[in-house]
Structure formats: C-alpha cells, structure tokens
Design an enzyme around this catalytic site. Structure first.
Site, PDB file in Angstrom:
ATOM      1  CG  ASP A 153     227.830  50.275 109.865  1.00 46.95           C
ATOM      2  OD1 ASP A 153     227.838  50.505 111.085  1.00 46.95           O
ATOM      3  OD2 ASP A 153     228.667  49.544 109.307  1.00 46.95           O
ATOM      4  CD  GLU A 236     233.929  46.303 120.580  1.00 46.89           C
ATOM      5  OE1 GLU A 236     235.146  45.990 120.645  1.00 46.89           O
ATOM      6  OE2 GLU A 236     233.320  46.393 119.490  1.00 46.89           O
TER       7      GLU A 236
HETATM    8  C1  UGA Z   1     233.103  46.664 114.290  1.00 50.05           C
HETATM    9  C2  UGA Z   1     232.365  47.065 115.583  1.00 50.05           C
HETATM   10  O1  UGA Z   1     230.987  46.761 115.467  1.00 50.05           O
HETATM   11  C3  UGA Z   1     232.559  48.567 115.795  1.00 50.05           C
HETATM   12  O2  UGA Z   1     231.797  49.022 116.872  1.00 50.05           O
HETATM   13  C4  UGA Z   1     234.040  48.823 115.992  1.00 50.05           C
HETATM   14  O3  UGA Z   1     234.262  50.195 116.188  1.00 50.05           O
HETATM   15  C5  UGA Z   1     234.750  48.392 114.726  1.00 50.05           C
HETATM   16  O4  UGA Z   1     234.466  47.018 114.409  1.00 50.05           O
HETATM   17  C6  UGA Z   1     236.252  48.578 114.897  1.00 50.05           C
HETATM   18  O5  UGA Z   1     236.804  47.879 115.791  1.00 50.05           O
HETATM   19  O6  UGA Z   1     236.850  49.409 114.226  1.00 50.05           O
HETATM   20  P1  UGA Z   1     232.612  47.469 111.750  1.00 50.05           P
HETATM   21  O7  UGA Z   1     231.280  47.318 111.116  1.00 50.05           O
HETATM   22  O8  UGA Z   1     233.722  46.550 111.335  1.00 50.05           O
HETATM   23  O9  UGA Z   1     232.417  47.398 113.307  1.00 50.05           O
HETATM   24  O10 UGA Z   1     233.158  48.966 111.631  1.00 50.05           O
HETATM   25  P2  UGA Z   1     232.523  50.252 110.982  1.00 50.05           P
HETATM   26  O11 UGA Z   1     231.032  50.173 110.946  1.00 50.05           O
HETATM   27  O12 UGA Z   1     233.235  50.515 109.707  1.00 50.05           O
HETATM   28  O13 UGA Z   1     232.942  51.352 112.036  1.00 50.05           O
HETATM   29  C7  UGA Z   1     232.324  51.454 113.302  1.00 50.05           C
HETATM   30  C8  UGA Z   1     231.885  52.908 113.568  1.00 50.05           C
HETATM   31  O14 UGA Z   1     233.043  53.744 113.590  1.00 50.05           O
HETATM   32  C9  UGA Z   1     230.958  53.456 112.481  1.00 50.05           C
HETATM   33  O15 UGA Z   1     229.970  54.269 113.069  1.00 50.05           O
HETATM   34  C10 UGA Z   1     231.888  54.265 111.594  1.00 50.05           C
HETATM   35  O16 UGA Z   1     231.262  55.339 110.936  1.00 50.05           O
HETATM   36  C11 UGA Z   1     232.929  54.748 112.593  1.00 50.05           C
HETATM   37  N1  UGA Z   1     234.276  54.896 111.966  1.00 50.05           N
HETATM   38  C12 UGA Z   1     234.771  53.941 111.148  1.00 50.05           C
HETATM   39  C13 UGA Z   1     235.010  56.037 112.236  1.00 50.05           C
HETATM   40  O17 UGA Z   1     234.551  56.919 112.976  1.00 50.05           O
HETATM   41  N2  UGA Z   1     236.229  56.181 111.641  1.00 50.05           N
HETATM   42  C14 UGA Z   1     236.740  55.256 110.782  1.00 50.05           C
HETATM   43  O18 UGA Z   1     237.845  55.460 110.258  1.00 50.05           O
HETATM   44  C15 UGA Z   1     235.984  54.100 110.543  1.00 50.05           C
HETATM   45 MN    MN Z   2     229.675  48.656 111.133  1.00 47.13          MN
END
Ligand code: UGA
Ligand code: MN
Length: 298
Positions: A153, A236
């Site tokens: 995203d 990270e």
């Molecule tokens: C923030 C950070 O920018 C992420 O890199 C980090 O992984 C995340 O927090 C976290 O600590 O979980 P955020 O925008 O809050 O990001 O999280 P998402 O964009 O919802 O998820 C990060 C990535 O992991 C996305 O590519 C999403 O598709 C993936 N994701 C999310 C999964 O593979 N599984 C899940 O259950 C949720």
């Molecule tokens: Mn995100």
C-alpha cells in the site's frame, strides 16, 4: 511551354547529389552519437544491472488488488526487478496469480501462514510470509542482488529503486507520511548516519520504517540467522539488528537523506462485496456474478 528534358535531368542529378550528401551527414552524426568520450556517463545495459528483489507481503482484503495493481504498474517502470509476492495465508490466491501474470513482471508468488495461536491477531502480521521470501532469496537470489521490503500500500517514486540498486551492505533513506513528524529519516552528519528522526523511538537502535532500508543479498547470505521477529512494532528493529551492522556502516541514500522518494500511504478500508446483494436484486443471470468472482466476494 515544355520544360527542356536536359533541364529536368540536371535537376534530378543535383537532387541526387544533395540526397547523397544528406545521407552521409546523417551517418556521420550517428557515429558521433555512439562514440563514448572519456568522462561521458555510459548507459549501462539492463542485463548488467544488479537485480532488486522486491518483497511484498500481502493478504486478502477488498483493497488488495487495487494496491497490488498500483505497485505492479510502478515496478513495470523499473529494470531488473524480481517481485516476490508473499501471501499471509496457507495457499496462494488465483486473483493474485492473474494479476502477476498480466503484469508481465518477473515474479515468484508464495504463501506462508502463521502458527495457529497467532491467526487473527496483530502479532505475526507479515512476519512468516516475509520470512518465506527471505528464505527464497537465500536459496535462489543472486549474490550481487539487493532485497527491498515494499509493502503493497505504499507509494514509490521510481528514483528510489536506483538508490536501492547502489546498496553495498544496508542502504537507508527517508520515508514520508510517518506518524507525528510526517516523515521518518536517518539523521546524517558529514555523510554518516548518527541517529534516526522518527516519532516512534521506543528504545529502538534503528528507528526506521520497513520502507526505509534495503539490504544486499551478499550480506543477507552472510548472516544466516537474520530474520524478522514475531514482535509487534519491532520487525524492522529486530531484522536490522540481526544483520549485525553498525549505525556508522549504514549507507545514506536519496541525496544524503534529503529527499522523500517513498511514502507510507495507507489505503482506506473498503467493504467486502457480498454475493447476497446480487441475489437480493434478482440479478443472478447477468454479468454481476462473474464481476463479483474477482472481487474477493463472499
Ligand atoms: C507498518 C509498517 O510500515 C509495515 O512495514 C509493518 O509491517 C507494519 O506496520 C506492522 O508492523 O505490522 P502499516 O501500514 O501499519 O505498516 O501495515 P500494513 O500496510 O497493513 O501491513 C504491512 C504489509 O504487511 C502490507 O504489505 C500488508 O499487505 C502486509 N500484511 C498486513 C500481511 O501480510 N498480513 C497482515 O495480516 C497484515
Ligand atoms: Mn501500510
């Protein structure tokens, strides 16, 4: 009055000489353009550029295909990338396969689920699928390649990928739209990273977002234990620590961390299309059921 034949022949002759001269000039100019003079920057053929392994963790939700499509379109502008799309699930999904196929990108699709006790919880989000991609790179990645964790995203300026391609060990750079400061960035003084400007410090040594660093495959392979911890908000930190690098060794990119070429955008949640909506309207014999089949509808 008829034009004398001799006059026409002379005209054609002069025209032929002119054409010959023009073609010779063009050939000469083309040769000049192809010559590389000392000091000229050379155009490096695509095939010699190191590969960037883009790791994208992803999971099924209504906005997934929109997010992945946007990222695919960005990656299509970048030479020599291999896209590792790793689903947070037991098995890969056909809708994602179709998207990857039609993108024309070089890709590997995989899936890895979490242990039972973490399913449906925040802990473990994106951990096991990222780990699967790391393991793929350890086995198949080219030593001179680079790994970058590109969430589905975020928004990427293509210039960030050429910065990433320069990575020798670990590159670091700013990420826009992060928390209270509106940005997360390494703090650079005289070409060295001296700390991190990030609203979420929480005792972290490497207070960075996932989108703010890239790692050489050589370093990843040299640290066989390096991995993501299943620890909320410390993915990270845990990963970079496990690479056993020092802050001073980090390579500041994006014009010494003065430019934002990646943003932590977030896609607004959307509702899940329901097949009931079609049934209720009596539209089952129309295009709508087929339309819904690609929408993660239930
Ligand atoms: C923030 C950070 O920018 C992420 O890199 C980090 O992984 C995340 O927090 C976290 O600590 O979980 P955020 O925008 O809050 O990001 O999280 P998402 O964009 O919802 O998820 C990060 C990535 O992991 C996305 O590519 C999403 O598709 C993936 N994701 C999310 C999964 O593979 N599984 C899940 O259950 C949720
Ligand atoms: Mn995100």
């Amino acid at each position: 009055m008829a034009i004398p034949r001799i006059f026409l022949q002379c005209l054609i002759f002069i025209e032929s000489i002119f054409l010959y001269w023009a073609v010779t000039r063009l050939r000469y100019t083309a040769q000049k353009c192809n010559q590389v003079r000392p000091g000229d920057s050379q155009v490096i053929p695509y095939s010699t550029l190191p590969t960037i392994y883009i790791v994208t963790p992803t999971y099924t939700r209504p906005t997934q295909l929109a997010d992945l499509t946007r990222l695919a379109n960005t990656l299509r502008l970048v030479p020599n990338v291999h896209w590792l799309v790793s689903e947070d699930s037991n098995s890969i999904t056909i809708a994602v396969t179709e998207l990857l196929e039609s993108s024309g990108l070089s890709y590997t699709q995989m899936a890895a689920s979490r242990p039972e006790e973490m399913i449906g919880k925040v802990i473990g989000r994106g951990v096991f699928n990222r780990r699967a991609a790391i393991s793929w790179i350890r086995n198949h990645g080219s030593d001179d390649g680079i790994i970058y964790f590109a969430d589905d995203d975020n928004s990427y300026d293509v210039r960030i990928f050429e910065e990433i391609r320069q990575t020798r060990g670990v590159s670091v750079f700013p990420v826009g739209l992060i928390l209270k400061y509106g940005v997360s960035s390494p703090i650079v003084r005289e070409g060295k990273v001296i700390g991190f400007f990030d609203a979420f410090q929480a005792g972290r040594q490497f207070a960075m977002d996932m989108a703010g660093f890239s790692v050489s495959v050589r370093l990843l392979k040299a640290r066989p234990e390096a991995t993501f911890p299943a620890q909320v908000s410390y993915l990270e930190e845990g990963f970079v620590q496990s690479l056993e690098v020092k802050k001073e060794d980090l390579e500041p990119r994006a014009e010494q961390c003065t430019r934002v070429w990646v943003w932590h955008t977030r896609t607004e949640r959307a509702s899940t299309p329901k097949l009931d909506h079609i049934r209720e309207g009596g539209w089952t014999d129309t295009n709508l059921p087929k339309l819904y089949s690609g929408l993660h509808a239930s």
